[in-house]
Structures are given as structure tokens and as C-alpha cells.
Design a protein around this motif. Structure first.
Motif, short mmCIF file in Angstrom:
data_model
loop_
_atom_site.label_atom_id
_atom_site.label_comp_id
_atom_site.label_asym_id
_atom_site.label_seq_id
_atom_site.Cartn_x
_atom_site.Cartn_y
_atom_site.Cartn_z
N LEU A 165 0.82 -1.21 0.00
CA LEU A 165 0.00 0.00 0.00
C LEU A 165 0.86 1.26 0.00
CD1 LEU A 165 -2.88 -1.05 2.42
CD2 LEU A 165 -3.00 -0.76 -0.06
N ASN A 166 1.98 1.23 0.70
CA ASN A 166 2.89 2.39 0.69
C ASN A 166 3.48 2.60 -0.70
OD1 ASN A 166 2.61 3.35 3.29
ND2 ASN A 166 4.19 1.99 4.11
N ARG A 167 3.84 1.51 -1.39
CA ARG A 167 4.34 1.63 -2.76
C ARG A 167 3.26 2.22 -3.67
NH1 ARG A 167 6.89 -3.39 -1.73
NH2 ARG A 167 5.08 -4.47 -2.60
N GLU A 168 2.04 1.73 -3.50
CA GLU A 168 0.93 2.26 -4.30
C GLU A 168 0.69 3.74 -4.01
OE1 GLU A 168 -3.81 1.39 -5.11
OE2 GLU A 168 -2.61 -0.07 -4.00
N LEU A 169 0.77 4.12 -2.74
CA LEU A 169 0.62 5.53 -2.36
C LEU A 169 1.71 6.38 -2.99
CD1 LEU A 169 -0.73 7.76 -0.67
CD2 LEU A 169 0.80 7.10 1.20
N ASP A 170 2.95 5.89 -2.97
CA ASP A 170 4.05 6.63 -3.59
C ASP A 170 3.82 6.79 -5.10
OD1 ASP A 170 5.32 6.92 -1.18
OD2 ASP A 170 6.65 5.20 -1.46
N ASN A 171 3.38 5.72 -5.74
CA ASN A 171 3.11 5.79 -7.18
C ASN A 171 2.01 6.80 -7.50
OD1 ASN A 171 5.07 3.88 -7.71
ND2 ASN A 171 3.62 2.17 -7.76
N VAL A 172 0.94 6.76 -6.71
CA VAL A 172 -0.17 7.68 -6.94
C VAL A 172 0.26 9.12 -6.65
CG1 VAL A 172 -2.47 8.33 -6.10
CG2 VAL A 172 -1.95 5.95 -6.59
N SER A 173 1.05 9.32 -5.62
CA SER A 173 1.55 10.66 -5.31
C SER A 173 2.44 11.19 -6.43
CB SER A 173 2.33 10.66 -3.99
OG SER A 173 1.49 10.32 -2.92
N ASN A 174 3.30 10.34 -6.96
CA ASN A 174 4.16 10.74 -8.07
C ASN A 174 3.32 11.06 -9.31
OD1 ASN A 174 6.48 10.46 -6.56
ND2 ASN A 174 6.86 8.37 -7.26
N GLU A 175 2.30 10.26 -9.56
CA GLU A 175 1.43 10.51 -10.70
C GLU A 175 0.67 11.83 -10.52
OE1 GLU A 175 -0.12 9.81 -14.41
OE2 GLU A 175 1.42 8.67 -13.38
N GLY A 176 0.24 12.11 -9.29
CA GLY A 176 -0.43 13.38 -9.01
C GLY A 176 0.49 14.57 -9.23
N ALA A 177 1.74 14.44 -8.83
CA ALA A 177 2.71 15.52 -9.04
C ALA A 177 2.96 15.72 -10.53
CB ALA A 177 4.02 15.21 -8.32
N LYS A 178 3.06 14.62 -11.29
CA LYS A 178 3.25 14.74 -12.74
C LYS A 178 2.06 15.44 -13.39
CE LYS A 178 6.00 10.55 -13.27
NZ LYS A 178 5.99 9.18 -13.80
N LEU A 179 0.85 15.05 -12.97
CA LEU A 179 -0.34 15.68 -13.54
C LEU A 179 -0.43 17.16 -13.18
CD1 LEU A 179 -2.99 12.86 -12.98
CD2 LEU A 179 -1.97 13.59 -15.13
N GLN A 180 -0.02 17.51 -11.95
CA GLN A 180 -0.02 18.92 -11.56
C GLN A 180 0.96 19.72 -12.40
OE1 GLN A 180 -2.18 20.34 -9.39
NE2 GLN A 180 -1.33 22.25 -10.13
N LEU A 181 2.13 19.15 -12.67
CA LEU A 181 3.10 19.82 -13.54
C LEU A 181 2.54 19.98 -14.95
CD1 LEU A 181 6.45 18.16 -12.46
CD2 LEU A 181 5.75 20.52 -12.10
N GLU A 182 1.85 18.96 -15.43
CA GLU A 182 1.24 19.03 -16.76
C GLU A 182 0.15 20.10 -16.81
OE1 GLU A 182 0.89 17.95 -20.76
OE2 GLU A 182 2.39 17.37 -19.30
N ILE A 183 -0.64 20.20 -15.75
CA ILE A 183 -1.67 21.25 -15.68
C ILE A 183 -1.02 22.62 -15.67
CG2 ILE A 183 -3.37 22.30 -14.12
CD1 ILE A 183 -4.24 19.47 -13.37
N ASP A 184 0.01 22.78 -14.87
CA ASP A 184 0.70 24.07 -14.82
C ASP A 184 1.31 24.43 -16.17
OD1 ASP A 184 0.02 24.27 -12.18
OD2 ASP A 184 1.97 23.59 -11.42
N ARG A 185 1.86 23.44 -16.84
CA ARG A 185 2.48 23.70 -18.14
C ARG A 185 1.42 24.07 -19.17
NH1 ARG A 185 3.36 21.32 -22.88
NH2 ARG A 185 2.34 19.40 -22.29
N ARG A 186 0.30 23.37 -19.16
CA ARG A 186 -0.73 23.62 -20.16
C ARG A 186 -1.56 24.86 -19.87
NH1 ARG A 186 -3.14 18.26 -22.78
NH2 ARG A 186 -1.20 17.20 -23.15
N SER A 187 -1.59 25.32 -18.64
CA SER A 187 -2.40 26.48 -18.31
C SER A 187 -1.62 27.78 -18.46
CB SER A 187 -2.97 26.36 -16.90
OG SER A 187 -1.93 26.38 -15.95
N ASP A 188 -0.44 27.72 -19.00
CA ASP A 188 0.34 28.91 -19.29
C ASP A 188 -0.41 29.74 -20.33
OD1 ASP A 188 2.41 30.75 -19.53
OD2 ASP A 188 3.46 29.53 -21.01
#
Length: 127
Positions: free
Chosen positions: A43-66
Motif C-alpha cells: 500500500l505504501n508503494r501504491e501511495l508513492d506511485n499515486v503521489s508521483n502521478e499526481g505531481a506529474k499531472l499537476q506539472l502538466e496542468i501548470d504547463r498547459r495552463s500557461d
């Protein structure tokens, strides 16, 4: 010859049975604890993966909302353009249902009317 007699007293039997029961309980608890730890690690590995995916998506949102990238996408992909002053007309609508153009631009010279006509034709074919 006499066979040696084995005397077991009650206390010895009770201690042996108690030790065996305690060993079985310890093994059972260890197995349960190992299963829980394994599930926790998964579950901790899954949480880390989901957290990393969330950070990637946030970066993508920030990049696209320029602003500039949104403007570039709108102009290149969607073929949208900013309104020019000659494309804006103000109208007044009253309750009776009559419309009146308030600020109609008047092109006094010939070249202004020709430019406006070509602009309108270009907007028609683009849109």
C-alpha cells in the motif's frame, strides 16, 4: 529386570502442553504480522506511485495552463483569432423587441470598405 517406570506428574504435562500452545500462538502471530507488514509495504508503494502521478499531472496542468501556450493552441489548432475593432458592434435591446445599433463604424473611404469586405469574407471562410 524391571522396566523403568516413567512417572509423569501433572505439572510436567501442563508445562509441556503450555509451551507447545505458546509456540503455536507465536508462530501464528508472526505469520499474521508478516502478512500485515507485506500489505502495508504494498500500500505504501501504491501511495508513492499515486503521489508521483499526481505531481506529474499537476506539472502538466501548470504547463498547459500557461497563458501563452493557451493562446498559441487557440490560434494554431482551433484557428481562433482576437476580435478587431471593426468586428464589434454595440446594440441596445428594449422590451418591445426592437434592436438598434449604437456604435456602427462608418468607413468613409473606399479602401476602408474594401478592407472590411475582404476581412468579412476571410472570417466567413475561416469560421
Amino acid at each position: 529386570m524391571k522396566a523403568p517406570s516413567l512417572k509423569f506428574n501433572f505439572v510436567t504435562i501442563f508445562l509441556v502442553v503450555g509451551i507447545v500452545v505458546l509456540l503455536l500462538l507465536t508462530v501464528n502471530c508472526s505469520i499474521t504480522q508478516n502478512e500485515a507488514n507485506s500489505e502495508l509495504r504494498a500500500l505504501n508503494r501504491e501511495l508513492d506511485n499515486v503521489s508521483n502521478e499526481g505531481a506529474k499531472l499537476q506539472l502538466e496542468i501548470d504547463r498547459r495552463s500557461d497563458f501563452f501556450s493557451v493562446e498559441q493552441y487557440a490560434s494554431e489548432v482551433l484557428d481562433m483569432h482576437k476580435l478587431e475593432n471593426y468586428q464589434i458592434q454595440y446594440i441596445r435591446y428594449d422590451v418591445s423587441g426592437n434592436l438598434e445599433v449604437l456604435n456602427k463604424e462608418e468607413d468613409v473611404d473606399f479602401f476602408g470598405r474594401v478592407a472590411k469586405a475582404f476581412s468579412a469574407i476571410g472570417d466567413f471562410f475561416r469560421g
